[in-house]
Scaffold this active site. Sequence first.
Site, PDB file in Angstrom:
ATOM      1  CG  ASP A  35      34.411  41.105  39.483  1.00 35.08           C
ATOM      2  OD1 ASP A  35      34.585  42.201  38.928  1.00 35.08           O
ATOM      3  OD2 ASP A  35      34.315  40.969  40.711  1.00 35.08           O
ATOM      4  CG  PHE A  36      40.554  42.863  39.102  1.00 36.92           C
ATOM      5  CD1 PHE A  36      41.585  41.995  38.784  1.00 36.92           C
ATOM      6  CD2 PHE A  36      40.817  43.919  39.959  1.00 36.92           C
ATOM      7  CE1 PHE A  36      42.863  42.170  39.317  1.00 36.92           C
ATOM      8  CE2 PHE A  36      42.081  44.118  40.484  1.00 36.92           C
ATOM      9  CZ  PHE A  36      43.113  43.237  40.161  1.00 36.92           C
ATOM     10  CG  ASP A  37      38.314  45.558  42.316  1.00 37.57           C
ATOM     11  OD1 ASP A  37      39.247  45.777  43.085  1.00 37.57           O
ATOM     12  OD2 ASP A  37      38.196  46.105  41.197  1.00 37.57           O
ATOM     13  CG  ASP A 221      32.747  40.503  44.242  1.00 37.27           C
ATOM     14  OD1 ASP A 221      32.892  41.178  45.276  1.00 37.27           O
ATOM     15  OD2 ASP A 221      32.880  40.995  43.104  1.00 37.27           O
TER      16      ASP A 221
END
Length: 282
Positions: A35-37, A221
């Site tokens: 994932d990124f954020d 997250d």
Amino acid sequence: MGSPENPLPTPTTTTGTAGLTALLAHPAKAVVALDFDGTLADIVPDPEQARAHPRALPALAALAPHVASIVVITGRPAEVAVRFGGFAGVPGLERLVVLGHYGAERWDAATGTVTAPDPHPGVAAARAELPALLDGLALGQGTWIEEKGQAFAVHTRRATDPQAAFDALRTPLAGLATRHGLVLEPGRMVLELRPPGVDKGVALTRYVDESGAETILYAGDDLGDLPAYTAVDALRANGHPGLLVCSGTEVPELSTRSDLTLPGPAAVADFLAALAEAVSAT
């Protein structure tokens, strides 16, 4: 494993330990999906200011040549994730793939281009109704809309009472989504409306099938990462070793299912760096 300065963390589950062991033994047969954020980038009040952690990019570039593939799967538009991540033109990341809008868009470092379907008509229709809906709820200042092209999100993190605003919006936005054939995806003080049949689990499963990888590492997250967790569980049931990593403990639905929980993006970057050291030594 890793180095004395940056040791490789140990999973807390037997399935996670088996996944990490398989990755270390045969890294060229492993997909590392992220994932990124909240995973590669810290969560910030203004998502437009999010950037990959400074140690993330060097770690990814060190790891990428040793594994089958690294793929970033994000709810953001692919082009935005590439720009905020600084992924374009990085030596070592020539084979990086970014799947934006939960897999509806794809950016390949090899070509530098984004491919995407036509937008779902319900997105524009729901977006047109949104201002009147928000005005009717009288939530006050701080609630704002993030445009994503293939989707949109309403953020409450900057509201006077973020949780109260989030709770007040959830049912009306669910109704808005239903009326226009969309799905509502809750996250950390954000509610996103997007087309159905698009999620990180579908994107991850398709990508693993395409790559022919045997081992899967997935790190996320937030609630939007749960479908990817479920996809890894299904792949493990079919004989694919897998490792589930959670960035942070703010979302217990994720952290309680993970094989390895790390404090946040800085620790994820250090984990990736330690993993790169370990596989380069094999």
